[in-house]
Scaffold this motif. Sequence first.
Motif, mmCIF file in Angstrom:
data_model
loop_
_atom_site.group_PDB
_atom_site.id
_atom_site.type_symbol
_atom_site.label_atom_id
_atom_site.label_comp_id
_atom_site.label_asym_id
_atom_site.label_seq_id
_atom_site.Cartn_x
_atom_site.Cartn_y
_atom_site.Cartn_z
ATOM 1 N N ALA A 29 0.826 -1.209 0.000
ATOM 2 C CA ALA A 29 0.000 0.000 0.000
ATOM 3 C C ALA A 29 0.861 1.260 0.000
ATOM 4 C CB ALA A 29 -0.932 -0.003 1.212
ATOM 5 N N GLU A 30 1.955 1.239 0.782
ATOM 6 C CA GLU A 30 2.855 2.394 0.810
ATOM 7 C C GLU A 30 3.525 2.600 -0.543
ATOM 8 O OE1 GLU A 30 3.700 4.656 3.545
ATOM 9 O OE2 GLU A 30 1.701 3.856 3.914
ATOM 10 N N ASP A 68 2.476 1.708 -3.409
ATOM 11 C CA ASP A 68 1.480 2.086 -4.408
ATOM 12 C C ASP A 68 1.213 3.586 -4.398
ATOM 13 O OD1 ASP A 68 0.202 0.855 -6.486
ATOM 14 O OD2 ASP A 68 -1.706 0.662 -5.442
ATOM 15 N N ASP A 69 1.495 4.242 -3.276
ATOM 16 C CA ASP A 69 1.277 5.686 -3.163
ATOM 17 C C ASP A 69 2.490 6.499 -3.596
ATOM 18 O OD1 ASP A 69 -1.306 5.493 -2.246
ATOM 19 O OD2 ASP A 69 -0.744 5.476 -0.135
ATOM 20 N N ILE A 70 3.569 5.816 -3.988
ATOM 21 C CA ILE A 70 4.818 6.501 -4.343
ATOM 22 C C ILE A 70 5.044 6.395 -5.838
ATOM 23 C CG2 ILE A 70 7.323 6.533 -4.008
ATOM 24 C CD1 ILE A 70 6.843 5.262 -1.256
ATOM 25 N N SER A 71 5.193 7.538 -6.500
ATOM 26 C CA SER A 71 5.446 7.533 -7.944
ATOM 27 C C SER A 71 6.927 7.336 -8.253
ATOM 28 C CB SER A 71 4.961 8.847 -8.570
ATOM 29 O OG SER A 71 5.620 9.964 -7.997
ATOM 30 N N PRO A 87 4.538 -3.465 -6.205
ATOM 31 C CA PRO A 87 3.629 -3.689 -5.074
ATOM 32 C C PRO A 87 2.817 -4.957 -5.209
ATOM 33 C CG PRO A 87 3.511 -1.407 -5.784
ATOM 34 C CD PRO A 87 4.369 -2.129 -6.791
#
Length: 297
Positions: free
Chosen positions: A105-106, A108-111, A122
């Motif tokens: 989840a972490e 997935d939030d990082i480009s 992920p």
Amino acid sequence: MAQQMQQVPIGTIYPYGNNPRDNTKSVDKVAESIREFGFLQPIVCDDHGIILAGHTRYRAAKKLGLPTVPVIYARNLTPEQAKAYRLADNKAGEDSLWLNDLLAAELDDISLDMSQFGFENPNEYTKRESWKVSAKLCDMKQHIVTREKAGFFYTTFFATGKKGRPLEEIKADPSAVRPFAFNLADYLERSLGDNLARNRWCLCTTPRRRHQTGFHFATEICKLAEEELGIQFYEDVVLTKNRSRIEPEFILNRDPVEPNVILFDDIITTGITIRETRQLLLEKGHTVLVVVAIRNQ
């Protein structure tokens, strides 16, 4: 009393000669971290500038050519305490475990491309966590089934279930290669018969996604199957073009001479990598037979 951090010339601190920890594999990742985020965690040294904690950061800084580094001097430690702290600092991280679902989840939030720091897609962490939660196992008993997924047909000879060994354990075990290779060869000989000739058929795998070097389960299976069947196995036919976690791209690295290709993978989950590899081979005019060892049902 809190120790004060100082910015000091890198030539005034020194690695500990008897450091029992080999950090070679981590240097490049730490160097990338320092380049991307800055030197946020200081090196800890004793009164003489000998490193107590931070050997990897020191080597990364040397690699980057940094003239100075942040240092904290632990001046209140006895020689025995310094040795103990050096070991304890290295040992503490071994007890930590990644929580794969939260990690996914972490990420997935990082480009930012996190593969440069050693992280994977992920989806890989989510997949592994789902295997643990659902306790999917494989008893390695032959059960041949042909199914359709992601726009192509594939055949499997094993399936997941509630008995057997965990999937990740199997994929990491070199001794499991032989029974997988035997079942692959057995299925191909029975299904293709006399058509399975060296100049007509060859073997290849999907591209490596998680580990570019070292033990690769599907590759080792194909190597043994090549010996058993007498047909050519091509490594690295397709490569990963980019490091994108969300939309990976693939390129054809080697075009097999044989007109017919057996595309093998050890397990199928989403089928995306198989589909893209198959498409590249089809575009070159090959007939592609997809065989997967384990059906992740």
